[in-house]
Design a protein around this motif. Structure first.
Motif, PDB file in Angstrom:
ATOM      1  N   LEU A  51       0.825  -1.211   0.000  1.00 48.37           N
ATOM      2  CA  LEU A  51       0.000   0.000   0.000  1.00 48.37           C
ATOM      3  C   LEU A  51       0.863   1.265   0.000  1.00 48.37           C
ATOM      4  O   LEU A  51       1.750   1.415   0.844  1.00 48.37           O
ATOM      5  CB  LEU A  51      -0.919   0.021   1.225  1.00 48.37           C
ATOM      6  N   GLU A  52       0.588   2.148  -0.927  1.00 51.16           N
ATOM      7  CA  GLU A  52       1.329   3.405  -1.025  1.00 51.16           C
ATOM      8  C   GLU A  52       0.388   4.567  -0.724  1.00 51.16           C
ATOM      9  O   GLU A  52      -0.396   4.977  -1.583  1.00 51.16           O
ATOM     10  CB  GLU A  52       1.939   3.549  -2.417  1.00 51.16           C
ATOM     11  N   TYR A  53       0.463   5.074   0.491  1.00 46.26           N
ATOM     12  CA  TYR A  53      -0.355   6.221   0.867  1.00 46.26           C
ATOM     13  C   TYR A  53       0.182   7.481   0.186  1.00 46.26           C
ATOM     14  O   TYR A  53       1.394   7.614  -0.020  1.00 46.26           O
ATOM     15  CB  TYR A  53      -0.353   6.406   2.379  1.00 46.26           C
ATOM     16  N   ILE A  54      -0.726   8.372  -0.163  1.00 39.52           N
ATOM     17  CA  ILE A  54      -0.313   9.621  -0.793  1.00 39.52           C
ATOM     18  C   ILE A  54       0.382  10.494   0.248  1.00 39.52           C
ATOM     19  O   ILE A  54      -0.128  10.697   1.349  1.00 39.52           O
ATOM     20  CB  ILE A  54      -1.518  10.364  -1.390  1.00 39.52           C
ATOM     21  N   TRP A  59      -5.251   7.099  -1.255  1.00 42.52           N
ATOM     22  CA  TRP A  59      -4.440   6.430  -2.272  1.00 42.52           C
ATOM     23  C   TRP A  59      -4.809   6.899  -3.678  1.00 42.52           C
ATOM     24  O   TRP A  59      -5.905   7.406  -3.905  1.00 42.52           O
ATOM     25  CB  TRP A  59      -4.662   4.914  -2.220  1.00 42.52           C
ATOM     26  N   HIS A  67      -6.055   6.136  -7.363  1.00 44.66           N
ATOM     27  CA  HIS A  67      -7.082   5.189  -7.820  1.00 44.66           C
ATOM     28  C   HIS A  67      -6.536   4.299  -8.939  1.00 44.66           C
ATOM     29  O   HIS A  67      -6.727   4.562 -10.129  1.00 44.66           O
ATOM     30  CB  HIS A  67      -8.308   5.960  -8.299  1.00 44.66           C
ATOM     31  N   VAL A 104      -6.289  -0.655  -5.189  1.00 54.11           N
ATOM     32  CA  VAL A 104      -7.174   0.379  -4.633  1.00 54.11           C
ATOM     33  C   VAL A 104      -8.434   0.492  -5.491  1.00 54.11           C
ATOM     34  O   VAL A 104      -9.549   0.580  -4.970  1.00 54.11           O
ATOM     35  CB  VAL A 104      -6.451   1.743  -4.565  1.00 54.11           C
ATOM     36  N   SER A 120      -9.913   7.443  -2.634  1.00 54.88           N
ATOM     37  CA  SER A 120      -8.911   7.462  -3.699  1.00 54.88           C
ATOM     38  C   SER A 120      -9.048   8.693  -4.575  1.00 54.88           C
ATOM     39  O   SER A 120     -10.056   9.397  -4.526  1.00 54.88           O
ATOM     40  CB  SER A 120      -9.028   6.184  -4.547  1.00 54.88           C
TER      41      SER A 120
END
Length: 240
Positions: free
Chosen positions: A41-44, A81, A83, A87, A235
């Motif tokens: 998972l890559e969070y903004i 995240w 989109h 996600v 997202s």
């Protein structure tokens, strides 16, 4: 004690019949997210657009491509995240496959990541983007309202899911150009509250693309007395 044990057995049976699945890959998982997806998972995070929160390439860049060329009615917003990939699957399952339980995880993540920002914004009321009556009856729920309820519980902020209504059943926005999106959402929302709304508002939706939906709702809220408008979504599209 007997009643408690009965409830535990019932919950265990339900878990066997309908085991929890990871939103991002669909595998059965005892946790909210399976270990493999949790690692991916890559969070903004920064750098991101100072208006809509989309990720951008350069630190010195203030706004994304869309926000550089378009003004917005809202003040600022964030998403968890981009989109794409898992996600995109998670949001689709949440909306169209009745995975309402995912709202608990999404809501907790929004509170964890952006709770402090919401408090800085001095939000008085949380309002979900409404569905049309036809779409809500077909789906059985409004995913934005489920998210808003989770945020309201987590932040102790009242949720108003009744007074902002969608008065026109608009077409899906994703395949339209900017002009088509604006036309599609014209007069789509209305404020049905007996009193004028006041204070700063947090709008909640599942996806942010160009901001037309948030802007259309924000325009109605502002004309009905609201202060500043902010948003949170699960997202968002890419900013470059």
């Amino acid at each position: 004690m007997r009643r408690y044990k009965g409830e535990v057995r019932k919950k265990s049976l339900l878990n066997l019949l309908y085991p929890h699945t990871c939103p991002f890959c669909g595998r059965v998982s005892a946790d909210d997210v399976c270990g493999t997806c949790k690692e991916k998972l890559e969070y903004i995070c920064e750098p991101r657009c100072m208006r809509c929160g989309k990720p951008i390439r350069r630190e010195e860049q203030e706004y994304c491509y869309d926000c550089e060329r378009n003004s917005h009615v809202y003040e600022r917003g964030y998403a968890l995240w981009v989109h794409k990939g898992g996600v995109q699957r998670a949001v689709y399952q949440f909306k169209y496959h009745n995975q309402r339980i995912y709202s608990q995880f999404f809501g907790r993540e929004l509170v964890s990541r952006y709770g402090q920002a919401v408090r800085r914004w001095n939000v008085a009321t949380i309002i979900p983007i409404p569905l049309s009556g036809k779409r809500r009856r077909r789906r059985g729920f409004n995913q934005a309202e489920l998210l808003a309820r989770e945020l309201g519980r987590g932040l102790g902020i009242p949720v108003d899911a009744k007074n902002l209504v969608r008065v026109r059943d608009t077409s899906p926005q994703k395949q339209m150009d900017a002009k088509g999106r604006n036309s599609n959402l014209r007069n789509a929302f209305a404020w049905r509250g007996k009193k004028r709304i006041c204070g700063n508002i947090l709008l909640v939706d599942d996806i942010y693309t160009t901001g037309n939906t948030i802007d259309a709702a924000a325009r109605v809220l502002k004309s009905s007395g609201a202060g500043k408008i902010y948003f949170l979504t699960i997202s968002i599209g890419q900013g470059y």
